[in-house]
Design a protein around this motif. Structure first.
Motif, PDB file in Angstrom:
ATOM      1  N   PHE A  21     -10.159   4.657  -6.049  1.00  0.00           N
ATOM      2  CA  PHE A  21      -9.057   5.616  -5.074  1.00  0.00           C
ATOM      3  C   PHE A  21     -10.095   6.237  -3.983  1.00  0.00           C
ATOM      4  CE2 PHE A  21      -6.007   9.048  -4.222  1.00  0.00           C
ATOM      5  CZ  PHE A  21      -5.234   8.185  -3.638  1.00  0.00           C
ATOM      6  N   LEU A  22     -10.018   5.722  -2.698  1.00  0.00           N
ATOM      7  CA  LEU A  22     -10.663   6.519  -1.824  1.00  0.00           C
ATOM      8  C   LEU A  22      -9.950   7.198  -0.861  1.00  0.00           C
ATOM      9  CD1 LEU A  22     -13.053   3.354  -0.101  1.00  0.00           C
ATOM     10  CD2 LEU A  22     -13.831   5.464  -1.424  1.00  0.00           C
TER      11      LEU A  22
ATOM     12  N   ASN B   6      -5.535   7.499   2.533  1.00  0.00           N
ATOM     13  CA  ASN B   6      -5.948   7.073   1.192  1.00  0.00           C
ATOM     14  C   ASN B   6      -5.915   5.530   1.041  1.00  0.00           C
ATOM     15  OD1 ASN B   6      -6.070   9.913   0.653  1.00  0.00           O
ATOM     16  ND2 ASN B   6      -3.965   9.583  -0.406  1.00  0.00           N
ATOM     17  N   PHE B   7      -6.916   4.959   0.355  1.00  0.00           N
ATOM     18  CA  PHE B   7      -7.396   3.577   0.221  1.00  0.00           C
ATOM     19  C   PHE B   7      -7.286   3.331  -1.368  1.00  0.00           C
ATOM     20  CE2 PHE B   7      -8.043   4.544   4.537  1.00  0.00           C
ATOM     21  CZ  PHE B   7      -7.778   3.549   5.098  1.00  0.00           C
ATOM     22  N   TYR B   8      -6.686   2.244  -1.774  1.00  0.00           N
ATOM     23  CA  TYR B   8      -6.910   1.673  -3.224  1.00  0.00           C
ATOM     24  C   TYR B   8      -7.858   0.396  -3.023  1.00  0.00           C
ATOM     25  CZ  TYR B   8      -5.645   0.884  -8.013  1.00  0.00           C
ATOM     26  OH  TYR B   8      -5.686   0.554  -9.416  1.00  0.00           O
TER      27      TYR B   8
ATOM     28  N   GLU C  80      -0.604   5.405 -10.924  1.00  0.00           N
ATOM     29  CA  GLU C  80       0.541   6.003 -10.498  1.00  0.00           C
ATOM     30  C   GLU C  80       0.236   7.497  -9.776  1.00  0.00           C
ATOM     31  OE1 GLU C  80       5.063   7.811 -12.210  1.00  0.00           O
ATOM     32  OE2 GLU C  80       3.359   7.332 -13.423  1.00  0.00           O
ATOM     33  N   LYS C  81      -0.711   8.284 -10.235  1.00  0.00           N
ATOM     34  CA  LYS C  81      -1.129   9.461  -9.670  1.00  0.00           C
ATOM     35  C   LYS C  81      -1.483   9.068  -8.230  1.00  0.00           C
ATOM     36  CE  LYS C  81      -3.880  13.333  -9.992  1.00  0.00           C
ATOM     37  NZ  LYS C  81      -5.065  13.984 -11.097  1.00  0.00           N
ATOM     38  N   ALA C  82      -2.466   7.953  -8.264  1.00  0.00           N
ATOM     39  CA  ALA C  82      -3.146   7.717  -6.769  1.00  0.00           C
ATOM     40  C   ALA C  82      -1.707   7.075  -5.888  1.00  0.00           C
ATOM     41  CB  ALA C  82      -3.884   6.452  -6.823  1.00  0.00           C
ATOM     42  N   CYS C  83      -0.879   6.558  -6.406  1.00  0.00           N
ATOM     43  CA  CYS C  83       0.332   6.259  -5.481  1.00  0.00           C
ATOM     44  C   CYS C  83       1.244   7.247  -5.226  1.00  0.00           C
ATOM     45  CB  CYS C  83       1.203   5.244  -6.413  1.00  0.00           C
ATOM     46  SG  CYS C  83       0.692   3.598  -6.922  1.00  0.00           S
ATOM     47  N   ILE C  84       1.478   8.454  -5.900  1.00  0.00           N
ATOM     48  CA  ILE C  84       2.173   9.574  -5.833  1.00  0.00           C
ATOM     49  C   ILE C  84       1.305  10.098  -4.423  1.00  0.00           C
ATOM     50  CG2 ILE C  84       2.795  11.860  -6.513  1.00  0.00           C
ATOM     51  CD1 ILE C  84       3.537  10.209  -9.041  1.00  0.00           C
ATOM     52  N   ALA C  85      -0.075  10.300  -4.381  1.00  0.00           N
ATOM     53  CA  ALA C  85      -0.891  10.901  -3.541  1.00  0.00           C
ATOM     54  C   ALA C  85      -0.585  10.118  -2.218  1.00  0.00           C
ATOM     55  CB  ALA C  85      -2.457  10.981  -3.926  1.00  0.00           C
TER      56      ALA C  85
ATOM     57  N   VAL D 195      -0.782   5.833  -0.523  1.00  0.00           N
ATOM     58  CA  VAL D 195      -1.746   4.999  -0.287  1.00  0.00           C
ATOM     59  C   VAL D 195      -1.292   4.199   1.304  1.00  0.00           C
ATOM     60  CG1 VAL D 195      -2.966   2.665  -1.057  1.00  0.00           C
ATOM     61  CG2 VAL D 195      -2.355   4.510  -2.536  1.00  0.00           C
ATOM     62  N   ASN D 196      -2.416   4.366   1.941  1.00  0.00           N
ATOM     63  CA  ASN D 196      -2.329   3.642   3.294  1.00  0.00           C
ATOM     64  C   ASN D 196      -2.421   2.452   3.279  1.00  0.00           C
ATOM     65  OD1 ASN D 196      -3.038   6.721   3.853  1.00  0.00           O
ATOM     66  ND2 ASN D 196      -2.514   6.060   5.907  1.00  0.00           N
ATOM     67  N   CYS D 197      -3.483   1.993   2.326  1.00  0.00           N
ATOM     68  CA  CYS D 197      -3.702   0.552   2.174  1.00  0.00           C
ATOM     69  C   CYS D 197      -4.254   0.142   1.003  1.00  0.00           C
ATOM     70  CB  CYS D 197      -4.894   0.029   3.345  1.00  0.00           C
ATOM     71  SG  CYS D 197      -5.330  -1.631   3.658  1.00  0.00           S
ATOM     72  N   LEU D 198      -3.953  -1.107   0.426  1.00  0.00           N
ATOM     73  CA  LEU D 198      -4.199  -1.551  -0.957  1.00  0.00           C
ATOM     74  C   LEU D 198      -5.060  -2.827  -0.766  1.00  0.00           C
ATOM     75  CD1 LEU D 198      -4.005  -1.723  -4.118  1.00  0.00           C
ATOM     76  CD2 LEU D 198      -2.031  -3.185  -3.643  1.00  0.00           C
TER      77      LEU D 198
END
Length: 188
Positions: free
Chosen positions: A146-147, A153-155, A178-183, A185-188
């Motif tokens: 997770f960047l 933010n980028f996953y 899930e925590k990253a998603c809640i923060a 994510v601009n791009c996966l």
């Protein structure tokens, strides 16, 4: 204008030579440094390497490298590529770092990969911050990354399989995903 560029140097179109650049302003963060494997039609060729000519000619500063897991198509090119690049920190989870450091030692390369544990708070490297997310795969200690960047933010999802009964008992950390998603994510 501030923007982030995602530049694959390998790993697109096949499953080998994984190497990706996240470029923000004058900084480059590299993810993975893997080999490709020659097929029977490539007589006299043993290994394939990512094309790093962009890194060699760019005036941008490499701020670091992150490694997702210990398979050769993600770490195998380290002893061939690192001697051509300036010094910068390299991070991986414990088993991945051990695999990479053994490989670097075997080739008498002075550089070493630093260990980051999954439970550690995010780390900063240049304009980027990162955290490793544990996922199951055919090699233990595999991670997604997770960047966080100034533009979003980028996953970075590398290889994985959702295995609820892995042999080492360490399952994918769905709560951390899930925590990253809640923060966000601009791009996966």
């Amino acid at each position: 204008m501030n923007q982030l560029s995602f530049i694959p140097l390998g790993g697109i179109g096949d499953v080998t030579k994984n190497m990706y650049l996240y470029e923000y302003n004058d900084q480059i963060l590299i993810v993975d440094c893997g080999l490709g494997f020659a097929d029977e039609a490539m007589l006299g060729v043993d290994l394939l390497l990512p094309d790093i000519s962009y890194l060699l000619t760019s005036k941008k500063r490499i701020v670091g490298m992150l490694l997702t897991h210990g398979h050769e198509d993600h770490i195998g090119a380290l002893p061939y590529i690192l001697p051509q690049l300036p010094d910068f920190p390299i991070f991986a989870t414990p088993l991945t770092a051990a695999f990479a450091n053994d490989k670097l030692k075997e080739f008498n390369t002075k550089r070493r990969v630093q260990t980051v544990n999954f439970h550690e708070p995010e780390k900063n490297i240049g304009s980027f911050s990162f955290s490793f997310i544990p996922v199951t795969h055919s090699v233990p200690d595999t991670s997604h990354i997770f960047l966080k960047t100034p533009v979003g933010n980028f996953y970075h999802g590398s290889d994985f399989k959702f295995d609820e009964t892995p042999y080492d008992g360490k399952v994918t950390d769905y709560a951390k995903i899930e925590k990253a998603c809640i923060a966000g994510v601009n791009c996966l």
